[in-house]
Design a protein around this motif. Structure first.
Motif, PDB file in Angstrom:
ATOM      1  N   THR A  45       0.594  -1.167   0.073  1.00  0.00           N
ATOM      2  CA  THR A  45       0.052   0.009   0.119  1.00  0.00           C
ATOM      3  C   THR A  45       0.756   1.374   0.048  1.00  0.00           C
ATOM      4  OG1 THR A  45      -0.146  -0.104   2.499  1.00  0.00           O
ATOM      5  CG2 THR A  45      -1.816  -1.227   1.354  1.00  0.00           C
ATOM      6  N   VAL A  46       0.410   2.519  -0.460  1.00  0.00           N
ATOM      7  CA  VAL A  46       0.796   3.673  -0.373  1.00  0.00           C
ATOM      8  C   VAL A  46      -0.159   4.873   0.163  1.00  0.00           C
ATOM      9  CG1 VAL A  46       2.015   5.326  -1.684  1.00  0.00           C
ATOM     10  CG2 VAL A  46       2.290   3.153  -2.266  1.00  0.00           C
ATOM     11  N   GLY A  51      -1.003   7.807  11.306  1.00  0.00           N
ATOM     12  CA  GLY A  51      -2.213   6.943  11.269  1.00  0.00           C
ATOM     13  C   GLY A  51      -1.895   5.497  11.584  1.00  0.00           C
ATOM     14  N   GLY A  52      -0.601   5.083  11.427  1.00  0.00           N
ATOM     15  CA  GLY A  52      -0.267   3.688  11.801  1.00  0.00           C
ATOM     16  C   GLY A  52      -0.390   2.867  10.439  1.00  0.00           C
ATOM     17  N   SER A  53       0.389   1.581  10.469  1.00  0.00           N
ATOM     18  CA  SER A  53       0.762   0.922   9.314  1.00  0.00           C
ATOM     19  C   SER A  53      -0.454   0.095   9.030  1.00  0.00           C
ATOM     20  CB  SER A  53       1.828  -0.157   9.708  1.00  0.00           C
ATOM     21  OG  SER A  53       1.318  -1.012  10.725  1.00  0.00           O
ATOM     22  N   PRO A  60      -7.183  10.619   3.997  1.00  0.00           N
ATOM     23  CA  PRO A  60      -7.403  10.207   2.715  1.00  0.00           C
ATOM     24  C   PRO A  60      -6.787  10.517   1.623  1.00  0.00           C
ATOM     25  CG  PRO A  60      -8.968  11.822   3.663  1.00  0.00           C
ATOM     26  CD  PRO A  60      -8.048  11.544   4.674  1.00  0.00           C
ATOM     27  N   TYR A  61      -6.081  11.865   1.901  1.00  0.00           N
ATOM     28  CA  TYR A  61      -5.306  12.590   0.649  1.00  0.00           C
ATOM     29  C   TYR A  61      -4.162  13.328   1.402  1.00  0.00           C
ATOM     30  CZ  TYR A  61      -8.708  16.044   1.532  1.00  0.00           C
ATOM     31  OH  TYR A  61      -9.508  17.067   2.092  1.00  0.00           O
ATOM     32  N   VAL A  62      -3.306  13.787   0.650  1.00  0.00           N
ATOM     33  CA  VAL A  62      -2.203  15.026   1.118  1.00  0.00           C
ATOM     34  C   VAL A  62      -2.796  16.176   0.812  1.00  0.00           C
ATOM     35  CG1 VAL A  62       0.022  15.819   0.633  1.00  0.00           C
ATOM     36  CG2 VAL A  62      -0.350  13.283   0.758  1.00  0.00           C
ATOM     37  N   TYR A  63      -2.777  16.990   1.726  1.00  0.00           N
ATOM     38  CA  TYR A  63      -3.339  18.517   1.700  1.00  0.00           C
ATOM     39  C   TYR A  63      -2.105  19.363   1.939  1.00  0.00           C
ATOM     40  CZ  TYR A  63      -5.897  22.949   2.332  1.00  0.00           C
ATOM     41  OH  TYR A  63      -6.399  24.192   2.469  1.00  0.00           O
ATOM     42  N   VAL A 148      -1.987   8.264  -4.691  1.00  0.00           N
ATOM     43  CA  VAL A 148      -2.330   8.951  -3.458  1.00  0.00           C
ATOM     44  C   VAL A 148      -2.862  10.590  -3.805  1.00  0.00           C
ATOM     45  CG1 VAL A 148      -1.486  10.092  -1.201  1.00  0.00           C
ATOM     46  CG2 VAL A 148      -0.755   7.930  -2.057  1.00  0.00           C
ATOM     47  N   PRO A 149      -3.855  11.178  -3.520  1.00  0.00           N
ATOM     48  CA  PRO A 149      -4.492  12.128  -4.138  1.00  0.00           C
ATOM     49  C   PRO A 149      -3.703  13.312  -3.564  1.00  0.00           C
ATOM     50  CG  PRO A 149      -6.175  10.734  -3.542  1.00  0.00           C
ATOM     51  CD  PRO A 149      -5.142  10.348  -2.991  1.00  0.00           C
ATOM     52  N   VAL A 150      -3.500  14.160  -3.942  1.00  0.00           N
ATOM     53  CA  VAL A 150      -2.787  15.507  -3.627  1.00  0.00           C
ATOM     54  C   VAL A 150      -3.707  16.669  -3.706  1.00  0.00           C
ATOM     55  CG1 VAL A 150      -0.825  17.055  -3.525  1.00  0.00           C
ATOM     56  CG2 VAL A 150      -0.539  14.456  -3.938  1.00  0.00           C
ATOM     57  N   ARG A 151      -4.072  17.497  -2.800  1.00  0.00           N
ATOM     58  CA  ARG A 151      -4.886  18.671  -2.841  1.00  0.00           C
ATOM     59  C   ARG A 151      -4.017  19.948  -2.430  1.00  0.00           C
ATOM     60  NH1 ARG A 151      -7.257  15.302  -5.109  1.00  0.00           N
ATOM     61  NH2 ARG A 151      -9.260  14.422  -4.908  1.00  0.00           N
ATOM     62  N   VAL A 152      -3.894  21.000  -3.280  1.00  0.00           N
ATOM     63  CA  VAL A 152      -3.241  22.096  -3.026  1.00  0.00           C
ATOM     64  C   VAL A 152      -3.931  23.272  -3.215  1.00  0.00           C
ATOM     65  CG1 VAL A 152      -1.184  23.242  -3.822  1.00  0.00           C
ATOM     66  CG2 VAL A 152      -1.151  20.822  -4.176  1.00  0.00           C
TER      67      VAL A 152
END
Length: 333
Positions: A45-46, A51-53, A60-63, A148-152
């Motif tokens: 997984t990525v 949040g732990g392994s 849910p995404y990178v902000y 992995v979604p990224v929101r900027v």
């Protein structure tokens, strides 16, 4: 075994078999589970780090949020539950993809291990304020992908602007283009109105369109008009609106004329022109024939100087003499 048979008779052999089976099952239960069974479970997984392994409370995404000409940092976690090492390649995708940089683009994760990989997103100085999206893509050796979604969010004043362009009416279809001239995503709403010579022909209230218009994006759309008039001169007006006060309008005009009457009128005009042409030709021929049967034209007569004077000859054949003055009646003196 013969001793047991002798001691227990014919029932001794059955009891011994049951006892042997029970002992074998007990020994199998006490043995450690095969190594392959320990590897069964979810694949690699990525996800955003934290949040732990096991993924509990994972983001849910990178902000990321910042202003133009700044560098934003975060981490992702690559988890490998298998017995063999895992190698993945990391890259950015989407609108924010070109701005992503990783501490290592190729990462090898040992068996049953999680690796946290730092990355950075460098906002350029000319980045437009507003929201944009991207993805971090991890690809394993076999071609499997994890995203992995990224929101900027880019800081600064936001501008909501929307235009309607290239409006065209053709038959039962209205074609147009929407352009997001601002720096924030828009969800436009459309209203359509068509006016003819004798009144309103079409009046559709505002409704949301099934699309999200990113900043700078242009999309070409069509609006069906199945009950368009057969004979009329119409003006079609498109009005769009979106959040943030964005508004735009486009107008186009069209003339609806039945094809059959136009074709018939064209044939009548062509026939009239043909008749007029024939009459002109006949009139010219008749005029020429009349001129041929009449007196010769002045230009064909010889000049007066070219006509010889009449000769005067006396009755006795002598040359004429200049006549003198007339004598009185009856004699010559």
């Amino acid at each position: 075994m013969p001793v047991l048979s002798g001691l227990y008779g014919p029932y001794g052999r059955g009891a011994a078999a049951v006892l042997t089976t029970a002992l074998v099952a007990l020994l199998l239960a006490l043995l450690p589970a095969p190594a392959a069974a320990a590897d069964e479970g979810p694949g690699w997984t990525v996800r955003p780090a934290g949040g732990g392994s096991a993924g509990r409370d994972a983001r849910p995404y990178v902000y990321l949020e910042g202003v133009p000409d700044s560098v934003l940092q975060d981490r992702i976690s690559v988890t490998n539950p298998a017995r063999a090492p895992l190698t993945v390649r990391l890259r950015g995708d989407g609108r924010a993809g070109p701005w992503l940089r990783f501490a290592e683009e190729t990462v090898t994760v040992p068996a049953r291990t999680r690796a946290d990989v730092p990355f950075a997103l460098a906002l350029p100085g000319n980045a437009t304020p507003g929201d944009l999206a991207g993805e971090i893509v991890a690809t394993a050796g076999g071609g499997a992908e994890r995203r992995v979604p990224v929101r900027v969010r880019v800081g600064g004043p936001t501008l909501a602007a929307l235009t309607v362009e290239d409006v065209e009416v053709s038959g039962g279809t209205v074609r147009y283009a929407l352009v997001n001239r601002g720096n924030t995503p828009l969800r436009p709403r459309l209203a359509v109105r068509a006016d003819g010579v004798f009144g309103v022909l079409l009046d559709r209230p505002e409704r949301p369109l099934p699309l999200e218009l990113a900043p700078g994006r242009r999309v070409e759309l069509t609006e069906p008009w199945p009950d368009a008039p057969a004979l009329d001169s119409v003006t079609v007006r498109l009005r769009v609106a979106a959040e943030g006060g964005a508004r735009g309008e486009g107008v186009a005009s069209a003339a609806y004329v039945p094809v059959a009457p136009v074709a018939g009128g064209g044939l009548l005009v062509l026939g009239a022109l043909a008749v007029l042409g024939a009459l002109a030709v006949l009139g010219t021929g008749a005029h020429r024939r009349r001129r041929t049967r009449g007196e010769p034209q002045a230009s064909t007569l010889p000049p007066a100087s070219a006509i010889p004077a009449p000769a005067v000859v006396a009755e006795d054949g002598r040359s004429p003499r200049h006549p003198g003055p007339l004598a009185r009646t009856g004699a010559e003196s």
